[in-house]
Design a protein around this motif. Structure first.
Motif, PDB file in Angstrom:
ATOM      1  N   PHE A  70      37.576  44.647  32.002  1.00  0.00           N
ATOM      2  CA  PHE A  70      36.339  44.363  31.506  1.00  0.00           C
ATOM      3  C   PHE A  70      36.458  43.240  31.004  1.00  0.00           C
ATOM      4  O   PHE A  70      35.463  42.042  31.096  1.00  0.00           O
ATOM      5  CB  PHE A  70      36.168  45.205  30.341  1.00  0.00           C
ATOM      6  CG  PHE A  70      34.833  45.106  29.658  1.00  0.00           C
ATOM      7  CD1 PHE A  70      33.556  45.437  30.365  1.00  0.00           C
ATOM      8  CD2 PHE A  70      34.529  44.389  28.479  1.00  0.00           C
ATOM      9  CE1 PHE A  70      31.977  45.238  29.839  1.00  0.00           C
ATOM     10  CE2 PHE A  70      33.341  44.307  27.971  1.00  0.00           C
ATOM     11  CZ  PHE A  70      32.309  44.496  28.714  1.00  0.00           C
ATOM     12  N   GLU A  71      37.355  42.470  30.275  1.00  0.00           N
ATOM     13  CA  GLU A  71      37.509  41.198  29.598  1.00  0.00           C
ATOM     14  C   GLU A  71      37.537  40.148  30.788  1.00  0.00           C
ATOM     15  O   GLU A  71      36.740  38.932  30.774  1.00  0.00           O
ATOM     16  CB  GLU A  71      38.757  40.962  28.741  1.00  0.00           C
ATOM     17  CG  GLU A  71      38.658  41.662  27.600  1.00  0.00           C
ATOM     18  CD  GLU A  71      37.451  41.052  26.749  1.00  0.00           C
ATOM     19  OE1 GLU A  71      37.267  40.001  26.937  1.00  0.00           O
ATOM     20  OE2 GLU A  71      36.789  41.851  26.077  1.00  0.00           O
ATOM     21  N   GLU A  72      38.024  40.562  31.997  1.00  0.00           N
ATOM     22  CA  GLU A  72      37.899  39.567  33.299  1.00  0.00           C
ATOM     23  C   GLU A  72      36.441  39.765  33.825  1.00  0.00           C
ATOM     24  O   GLU A  72      35.941  38.475  34.062  1.00  0.00           O
ATOM     25  CB  GLU A  72      38.899  40.150  34.403  1.00  0.00           C
ATOM     26  CG  GLU A  72      40.364  39.954  33.909  1.00  0.00           C
ATOM     27  CD  GLU A  72      41.289  40.556  35.143  1.00  0.00           C
ATOM     28  OE1 GLU A  72      40.635  40.703  36.366  1.00  0.00           O
ATOM     29  OE2 GLU A  72      42.344  40.678  35.152  1.00  0.00           O
ATOM     30  N   MET A  73      35.681  40.701  33.702  1.00  0.00           N
ATOM     31  CA  MET A  73      34.510  40.733  33.932  1.00  0.00           C
ATOM     32  C   MET A  73      33.532  39.806  33.257  1.00  0.00           C
ATOM     33  O   MET A  73      32.499  39.405  33.663  1.00  0.00           O
ATOM     34  CB  MET A  73      33.893  42.160  34.231  1.00  0.00           C
ATOM     35  CG  MET A  73      34.748  43.032  35.392  1.00  0.00           C
ATOM     36  SD  MET A  73      33.803  44.755  35.462  1.00  0.00           S
ATOM     37  CE  MET A  73      32.530  44.332  36.484  1.00  0.00           C
ATOM     38  N   VAL A  74      33.693  39.912  32.104  1.00  0.00           N
ATOM     39  CA  VAL A  74      32.764  39.050  31.045  1.00  0.00           C
ATOM     40  C   VAL A  74      33.315  37.726  31.077  1.00  0.00           C
ATOM     41  O   VAL A  74      32.599  36.974  30.189  1.00  0.00           O
ATOM     42  CB  VAL A  74      32.585  39.681  29.697  1.00  0.00           C
ATOM     43  CG1 VAL A  74      32.130  41.307  29.880  1.00  0.00           C
ATOM     44  CG2 VAL A  74      34.079  39.787  28.986  1.00  0.00           C
ATOM     45  N   GLY A  75      34.449  37.478  31.640  1.00  0.00           N
ATOM     46  CA  GLY A  75      34.950  35.869  31.428  1.00  0.00           C
ATOM     47  C   GLY A  75      34.196  35.097  32.603  1.00  0.00           C
ATOM     48  O   GLY A  75      33.146  35.612  33.425  1.00  0.00           O
ATOM     49  N   ALA A  76      34.436  33.875  32.612  1.00  0.00           N
ATOM     50  CA  ALA A  76      33.787  32.737  33.387  1.00  0.00           C
ATOM     51  C   ALA A  76      34.140  33.370  34.846  1.00  0.00           C
ATOM     52  O   ALA A  76      35.129  33.752  35.188  1.00  0.00           O
ATOM     53  CB  ALA A  76      34.131  31.386  33.284  1.00  0.00           C
ATOM     54  N   ASP A  77      32.951  33.321  35.810  1.00  0.00           N
ATOM     55  CA  ASP A  77      32.957  33.591  37.054  1.00  0.00           C
ATOM     56  C   ASP A  77      32.736  32.437  37.922  1.00  0.00           C
ATOM     57  O   ASP A  77      31.503  32.162  38.117  1.00  0.00           O
ATOM     58  CB  ASP A  77      32.208  34.942  37.485  1.00  0.00           C
ATOM     59  CG  ASP A  77      32.354  35.354  38.920  1.00  0.00           C
ATOM     60  OD1 ASP A  77      33.117  34.813  39.529  1.00  0.00           O
ATOM     61  OD2 ASP A  77      31.368  36.254  39.315  1.00  0.00           O
ATOM     62  N   PRO A  78      33.541  31.817  38.755  1.00  0.00           N
ATOM     63  CA  PRO A  78      33.244  30.825  39.601  1.00  0.00           C
ATOM     64  C   PRO A  78      32.034  31.238  40.596  1.00  0.00           C
ATOM     65  O   PRO A  78      31.619  30.083  41.257  1.00  0.00           O
ATOM     66  CB  PRO A  78      34.589  30.267  40.367  1.00  0.00           C
ATOM     67  CG  PRO A  78      35.398  31.467  40.182  1.00  0.00           C
ATOM     68  CD  PRO A  78      35.035  32.212  38.946  1.00  0.00           C
ATOM     69  N   ALA A  79      32.127  32.370  41.265  1.00  0.00           N
ATOM     70  CA  ALA A  79      31.410  32.764  42.104  1.00  0.00           C
ATOM     71  C   ALA A  79      29.797  33.157  41.633  1.00  0.00           C
ATOM     72  O   ALA A  79      29.542  34.310  41.651  1.00  0.00           O
ATOM     73  CB  ALA A  79      31.929  33.920  42.977  1.00  0.00           C
TER      74      ALA A  79
END
Length: 512
Positions: A142-151
């Motif tokens: 979840f923390e990865e999903m709410v982190g910055a997404d380059p795409a």
């Protein structure tokens, strides 16, 4: 002809964006050790919205949220609103079979779930499952999903009035129904509630009602609408821990249900001469004795009761403490965003004093029931929300709740509302709790039966109870059977489950 210049998005997400712009550095929510400002919450919502789109979630797709209350729950809900997905909010207190039915009806493409709730999905088709650690593990998915997404994805243009969430009703008349609410309805309810309560950006909500329930959702949305802070209690916290949290975070408002808040009066709620709580919201069933306890213990709080439904996004009416004392059985006046009237079975408005069905109208009324056109037409077909609750209004517009239409007791051709029988018991100090319902009778069709919980150390006979009813209400309304019990069946928010009482056997030894 429509005017495109007037078309605009108005939703819970709109309120978040305004708050993030105006109150960027203020705390939006406190969830254990995690504290998020409005700017941080908005960024996490935006990042998650892009992730959902990248994983194939499209407008109208359902995303289930099976999480304890807190920052992740709020983030997923708001991200769904930002991309036009419909959040499904099941009650995690249900059994796996009940959860499976809801999931089968909603057909979510994705489910966010805490590890503790994964067993509830054993029988369900939940789509892609995203586990969310309640401890906010920064290495989790979840923390990865709410982190910055380059795409970064393109956020689709969304129609105003689109659905935001589905809450499932309790199913007292059969299978639960998915109540579909728009983001605009939730926002309207939030603003109306906040206006009545006088909330400002300094408000700090002690959030203890679950977000899968409209009371919890309306409170959090109202605080968000004014730029305040939601402080989420842990689901495993007891009354003492929650009272400590209230003081530690200087919470100013709450709507803690009775099982949590009533024990506080014995726990030194005023500490060092301070009780930060200035607003307390209770339900229509909150009795005068409990209110007296609150007020006499030095709580300088504005106590408000009210009435509402899932179908209208929470509280639709409110009544302040002084009016509660003067009109102890009233549900109050409509909130600013709601109209209320009493209708007959044909949908005609009834004059003051006459009894009929409570009907509501306004921007917070639901869109309808998910995949249930028949139930939607029955509820909304007259142009008003037909609540299924019986009541009356006086000449001042003050409302009175008499009970559910399906709980009405018909005895010998006369109507008896369980609430009016309950009210007589409320004045008996020996009685700690009571619930009345109709039971079959060969002579009268139905008669009243009362289930009575005595206060500790108290005694009261059936004969004494019958004697106290004389002169209070009509003879046909008094209980013909009385059963003394240790506790009454109630849902997690304290609502009496009368249908369970009606199903219990009637014995001649219970005759009054």
């Amino acid at each position: 002809m429509s005017n495109p210049a007037r078309a605009r998005d108005f939703s819970l997400d709109t309120l978040l964006k305004v708050a993030a712009s105006r109150y960027a550095a203020r705390e939006a929510c406190v969830d254990g050790a995690q504290r998020l400002t409005y700017a941080e919450l908005d960024t996490r919502v935006e990042n998650l919205a892009h992730r959902l789109l990248a994983q194939g979630i499209a407008p109208g797709d359902r995303v289930a949220i099976l999480l304890t209350d807190g920052a992740p729950y709020l983030t997923v809900l708001l991200a769904c609103g930002r991309i036009g997905a419909i959040a499904v909010l099941p009650n995690w207190r249900l059994a796996p079979g009940e959860i499976a039915w809801i999931m089968g009806n909603a057909q979510p493409a994705m489910t966010f779930v805490n590890p503790r709730f994964v067993p509830l999905l054993a029988e369900a088709e939940a789509g892609e499952m995203i586990e969310v650690d309640e401890r906010h593990d920064h290495g989790g998915a979840f923390e990865e999903m709410v982190g910055a997404d380059p795409a970064q994805q393109t956020i689709p243009e969304l129609a105003p009035g689109r659905p935001l969430y589905m809450m499932y009703t309790s199913g007292t008349t059969g299978r639960p129904k998915g109540c579909l609410q728009s983001g605009g309805a939730v926002a309207s309810s939030a603003l109306g509630f906040a206006q009545h309560r006088g909330f400002s950006h300094s408000e700090r909500l002690l959030s203890v009602n679950p977000l899968f329930h409209v009371v919890g959702m309306q409170q959090v949305a109202a605080v968000l609408a004014c730029g305040g802070t939601s402080v989420f209690a842990g689901r495993d916290d007891d009354s003492a821990a929650i009272l400590d949290l209230l003081h530690r975070e200087a919470c100013t408002t709450t709507s803690a249900f009775p099982q949590i808040s009533f024990p506080w009066v014995q726990m030194e709620p005023v500490r060092d001469g301070v009780m930060p709580l200035t607003n307390y919201t209770g339900g229509a069933g909150m009795g005068r004795p409990q209110m007296y306890e609150f007020m006499e213990r030095g709580w300088d709080a504005r106590v408000v009761g009210g009435y509402g439904q899932t179908e209208v996004c929470g509280f639709a009416t409110a009544i302040d403490y002084p009016d509660m004392c003067e009109h102890p059985h009233s549900i109050g006046w409509p909130l600013p965003h709601v109209e209320m009237m009493i209708l007959d079975p044909d949908g005609n408005r009834l004059p003051p004093g006459e009894e009929g069905e409570i009907a509501l109208r306004g921007p917070s009324v639901m869109l309808g029931y998910w995949r249930n056109d028949e139930a939607t037409e029955a509820a909304l077909g007259h142009g008003w929300l037909r609540t299924g609750d019986l009541g009356r209004m006086d000449a001042r517009g003050l409302g009175y709740l008499l009970g559910r239409a399906k709980e009405l007791i018909k005895t010998g051709g006369e109507n008896v509302y369980p609430a009016e029988v309950d009210a007589v018991f409320a004045d008996m100090p020996e009685v700690a709790d009571v619930g009345c319902c109709g039971v079959p009778d060969s002579k009268w069709g139905e008669v009243v039966k009362a289930f009575v919980v005595l206060a500790p150390g108290q005694t009261l006979s059936r004969g004494e109870i019958t004697a106290r009813f004389k002169g209070r209400i009509a003879g046909y309304k008094r209980p013909r059977y009385i059963e003394f019990v240790d506790a009454l069946p109630r849902d997690p928010l304290g609502k009496l489950l009368r249908r369970e009482l009606s199903a219990r056997p009637v014995g001649e030894d219970q005759a009054a």
